[in-house]
Design an enzyme around this catalytic site. Structure first.
Site, mmCIF file in Angstrom:
data_model
loop_
_atom_site.group_PDB
_atom_site.id
_atom_site.type_symbol
_atom_site.label_atom_id
_atom_site.label_comp_id
_atom_site.label_asym_id
_atom_site.label_seq_id
_atom_site.Cartn_x
_atom_site.Cartn_y
_atom_site.Cartn_z
ATOM 1 N N HIS A 100 34.331 27.400 20.869
ATOM 2 C CA HIS A 100 34.050 25.721 21.077
ATOM 3 C C HIS A 100 33.246 25.133 20.336
ATOM 4 O O HIS A 100 32.375 25.874 19.638
ATOM 5 C CB HIS A 100 33.518 25.511 22.664
ATOM 6 C CG HIS A 100 32.399 26.170 22.977
ATOM 7 N ND1 HIS A 100 31.243 25.674 22.432
ATOM 8 C CD2 HIS A 100 31.977 27.485 23.208
ATOM 9 C CE1 HIS A 100 30.170 26.280 22.638
ATOM 10 N NE2 HIS A 100 30.513 27.670 23.129
ATOM 11 N N GLU A 102 30.075 22.367 19.264
ATOM 12 C CA GLU A 102 28.698 22.368 19.512
ATOM 13 C C GLU A 102 28.665 21.805 21.106
ATOM 14 O O GLU A 102 29.403 20.743 21.271
ATOM 15 C CB GLU A 102 27.840 21.526 18.691
ATOM 16 C CG GLU A 102 26.437 21.527 18.979
ATOM 17 C CD GLU A 102 25.853 20.480 18.206
ATOM 18 O OE1 GLU A 102 24.938 20.859 17.406
ATOM 19 O OE2 GLU A 102 25.878 19.341 18.589
ATOM 20 N N TRP A 105 23.870 21.972 25.267
ATOM 21 C CA TRP A 105 22.971 22.917 25.148
ATOM 22 C C TRP A 105 22.731 23.839 23.949
ATOM 23 O O TRP A 105 21.683 24.342 23.876
ATOM 24 C CB TRP A 105 23.088 23.908 26.521
ATOM 25 C CG TRP A 105 22.673 23.268 27.657
ATOM 26 C CD1 TRP A 105 22.106 22.160 27.925
ATOM 27 C CD2 TRP A 105 22.236 23.975 28.897
ATOM 28 N NE1 TRP A 105 22.024 21.840 29.340
ATOM 29 C CE2 TRP A 105 21.849 23.119 29.751
ATOM 30 C CE3 TRP A 105 22.374 25.289 29.465
ATOM 31 C CZ2 TRP A 105 21.493 23.337 31.141
ATOM 32 C CZ3 TRP A 105 21.975 25.990 30.487
ATOM 33 C CH2 TRP A 105 21.594 24.800 31.526
ATOM 34 N N ARG A 149 33.819 23.113 27.960
ATOM 35 C CA ARG A 149 33.437 23.071 26.600
ATOM 36 C C ARG A 149 34.472 23.739 25.691
ATOM 37 O O ARG A 149 34.904 23.456 24.823
ATOM 38 C CB ARG A 149 32.198 23.719 26.178
ATOM 39 C CG ARG A 149 31.753 25.121 26.534
ATOM 40 C CD ARG A 149 30.191 25.479 26.171
ATOM 41 N NE ARG A 149 29.649 26.757 26.457
ATOM 42 C CZ ARG A 149 29.493 27.335 27.609
ATOM 43 N NH1 ARG A 149 29.341 26.519 28.527
ATOM 44 N NH2 ARG A 149 28.986 28.605 27.602
ATOM 45 N N GLU A 203 31.900 32.356 28.518
ATOM 46 C CA GLU A 203 30.919 33.121 27.749
ATOM 47 C C GLU A 203 30.066 34.104 28.879
ATOM 48 O O GLU A 203 30.413 34.013 30.111
ATOM 49 C CB GLU A 203 29.791 31.901 27.659
ATOM 50 C CG GLU A 203 28.600 32.346 27.069
ATOM 51 C CD GLU A 203 28.852 32.980 25.519
ATOM 52 O OE1 GLU A 203 29.418 34.293 25.455
ATOM 53 O OE2 GLU A 203 28.672 32.557 24.377
ATOM 54 N N LYS A 214 15.731 29.040 23.832
ATOM 55 C CA LYS A 214 15.686 30.288 22.940
ATOM 56 C C LYS A 214 14.270 30.414 22.267
ATOM 57 O O LYS A 214 13.957 31.512 22.198
ATOM 58 C CB LYS A 214 16.937 30.318 22.057
ATOM 59 C CG LYS A 214 18.326 30.498 23.018
ATOM 60 C CD LYS A 214 19.433 30.251 21.948
ATOM 61 C CE LYS A 214 20.676 30.521 22.918
ATOM 62 N NZ LYS A 214 21.956 30.210 22.128
ATOM 63 N N ARG A 230 20.070 39.320 23.080
ATOM 64 C CA ARG A 230 21.171 38.546 22.489
ATOM 65 C C ARG A 230 22.271 39.197 21.866
ATOM 66 O O ARG A 230 23.615 38.831 21.836
ATOM 67 C CB ARG A 230 20.589 37.201 21.762
ATOM 68 C CG ARG A 230 19.842 36.396 22.284
ATOM 69 C CD ARG A 230 19.149 35.088 21.394
ATOM 70 N NE ARG A 230 20.629 34.353 20.744
ATOM 71 C CZ ARG A 230 20.262 33.428 19.682
ATOM 72 N NH1 ARG A 230 19.060 33.406 19.230
ATOM 73 N NH2 ARG A 230 21.010 32.746 19.260
ATOM 74 N N HIS A 273 34.300 31.564 23.554
ATOM 75 C CA HIS A 273 32.812 31.444 23.445
ATOM 76 C C HIS A 273 32.583 32.563 22.336
ATOM 77 O O HIS A 273 32.992 33.431 22.406
ATOM 78 C CB HIS A 273 32.205 31.600 24.785
ATOM 79 C CG HIS A 273 32.631 30.554 25.708
ATOM 80 N ND1 HIS A 273 32.055 29.361 25.959
ATOM 81 C CD2 HIS A 273 33.694 30.529 26.777
ATOM 82 C CE1 HIS A 273 32.662 28.759 26.970
ATOM 83 N NE2 HIS A 273 33.882 29.478 27.194
ATOM 84 N N ASN A 275 30.382 34.708 22.598
ATOM 85 C CA ASN A 275 30.141 36.496 22.875
ATOM 86 C C ASN A 275 31.629 36.806 23.512
ATOM 87 O O ASN A 275 32.046 37.988 23.408
ATOM 88 C CB ASN A 275 29.150 36.680 24.010
ATOM 89 C CG ASN A 275 27.907 36.435 23.096
ATOM 90 O OD1 ASN A 275 27.539 37.302 22.339
ATOM 91 N ND2 ASN A 275 27.165 35.416 23.680
HETATM 92 O O1 LIG Z 1 23.582 30.551 25.153
HETATM 93 C C1 LIG Z 1 24.469 31.148 24.895
HETATM 94 O O2 LIG Z 1 25.521 31.026 26.171
HETATM 95 C C2 LIG Z 1 25.278 31.921 23.693
HETATM 96 C C3 LIG Z 1 26.051 30.960 22.898
HETATM 97 O O3 LIG Z 1 25.679 29.625 22.557
HETATM 98 O O4 LIG Z 1 24.004 32.058 22.904
HETATM 99 P P1 LIG Z 1 24.002 33.313 21.969
HETATM 100 O O5 LIG Z 1 24.347 32.929 20.708
HETATM 101 O O6 LIG Z 1 22.437 33.654 21.864
HETATM 102 O O7 LIG Z 1 24.576 34.319 22.546
#
Ligand SMILES: O=C(O)[C@@H](CO)OP(=O)(O)O
Length: 345
Positions: A100, A102, A105, A149, A203, A214, A230, A273, A275
């Site tokens: 997705h 930006e 968040w 998103r 995600e 973060k 992460r 997403h 991840n």
């Molecule tokens: O906050 C999140 O859900 C993910 C993707 O934005 O973050 P990260 O890149 O730290 O896994």
């Protein structure tokens, strides 16, 4: 400029060095990726026996739900094994993956996970830009997560598609939802692209980090601990999912629901997403749990795979709507392009 990862065979140690390069995701987006389309002949990913047998095993489920929907054409397998083998060898299809654009968040640098946050204006623009890049690639089915998103990204990208088919979200959550969203014109159905939403593509669930900043979290728990949460493969954040846990549901969904569509020759786009897509790419490119640690995906950059002969062949990111090289990948894509040109001119 560093060599693009797509100049290199993905399956080699050398290419994984490239995957580890922090420029990796920028290179996806750079116009120079078009050079990489020429003479790229690396086959990576699925040696599909296991994936397909599991797909077939659970396939009844897909068919059952598809038969109730208004626009999905159910795919079916011939009963005979040798025909099945033949189909596996001969079928080919495009697979587009897109993270997705930006989100609000992402912009605030907050852990998001399964919190359902919309895109920023920049995210909207990224999705439209992504749509331009894939505007000439056929899309027969779209899969998104259950989160807005990813859905916004898919829909905005499709506004740019040359074929001008209408993406339509399927509502299978209840008999009534199915009934009330029925389409009664075969012609209109043909001009539609079914959009399947699946929580399995969400995600990773970030547990007690969701909503936390973060940077502040790194200041509080230490940079290394937060990096471990992460990016490690099997260490979950507090009360959340590890990448491994996320892969369990996302890759299973891919094998059980999306591979059968590709196998039947459908061209598929997945909007998801960071991840959930990292785990799917790990499966497609056969990355190890060490290699996936360093795989980063940019927001709004589409990645193209060709599914052919039961294998996933990574093609990088389409450079733009005028990049003719994309269509030379397979005979079917070349024909599609030709027909599209005839139709639109
Ligand atoms: O906050 C999140 O859900 C993910 C993707 O934005 O973050 P990260 O890149 O730290 O896994």
């Amino acid at each position: 400029m560093a060599t693009s990862v797509f100049h290199q065979p993905i399956g080699t140690a050398q290419s994984h060095q490239h995957l580890q390069n922090s420029d990796f995701h920028h290179e996806f987006g750079h116009a120079s990726v078009k050079l990489t389309f020429k003479g790229f002949k690396v086959e990576t990913g699925l040696s599909s026996r296991e994936g397909f047998s599991s797909s077939r095993r659970k396939f009844g489920v897909v068919q059952a739900s598809a038969s109730h929907t208004s626009v999905v054409q159910p795919v079916s397998y011939p009963p005979n094994n040798s025909t099945d083998e033949l189909r596996k060898k001969s079928s080919e299809a495009a697979l587009i993956l897109i993270r997705h654009g930006e989100s609000l968040w992402n912009e605030k640098n907050l852990f998001t996970g399964c919190v359902d946050v919309p895109l920023t204006k920049k995210g909207v623009e990224e999705a439209i830009e992504a749509g331009k890049r894939i505007s000439n690639i056929p899309v027969d089915m779209i899969y998104t997560s259950a989160l807005i998103r990813a859905q916004m990204t898919a829909m905005l990208a499709m506004t740019q598609h040359r074929r001008k088919k209408v993406p339509i979200i399927l509502h299978n959550e209840s008999e009534q939802a199915r009934e009330w969203s029925k389409i009664f014109s075969e012609d209109t159905k043909k001009q539609s692209i079914p959009v399947v939403t699946a929580w399995q593509l969400n995600e990773r669930m970030y547990g007690e980090l969701q909503g936390l900043n973060k940077q502040e979290t790194a200041d509080r728990f230490g940079k290394e601990k937060v990096h471990e949460w992460r990016r490690s493969y099997d260490i979950p954040p507090p009360n959340g999912e590890s990448l491994e846990m996320c892969a369990e549901r996302a890759v299973a969904y891919f094998k059980d629901h999306i591979e059968p569509q590709l196998l039947s020759g459908k061209n598929v786009m997945i909007a998801a997403h960071g991840n959930s897509l990292r785990s799917i790419i790990m499966y497609l490119d056969k990355l190890t749990s060490q290699e996936v640690i360093n795989l980063e995906l940019s927001t709004g950059i589409p990645m193209l795979y060709i599914f052919k002969g039961g294998k996933f062949i990574r093609r990088g990111s389409p450079a733009g709507p005028t990049e003719a090289g994309v269509y030379a990948y397979t005979r079917r894509l070349a024909l599609y392009r030709q027909k599209l040109d005839e139709m639109l001119h």
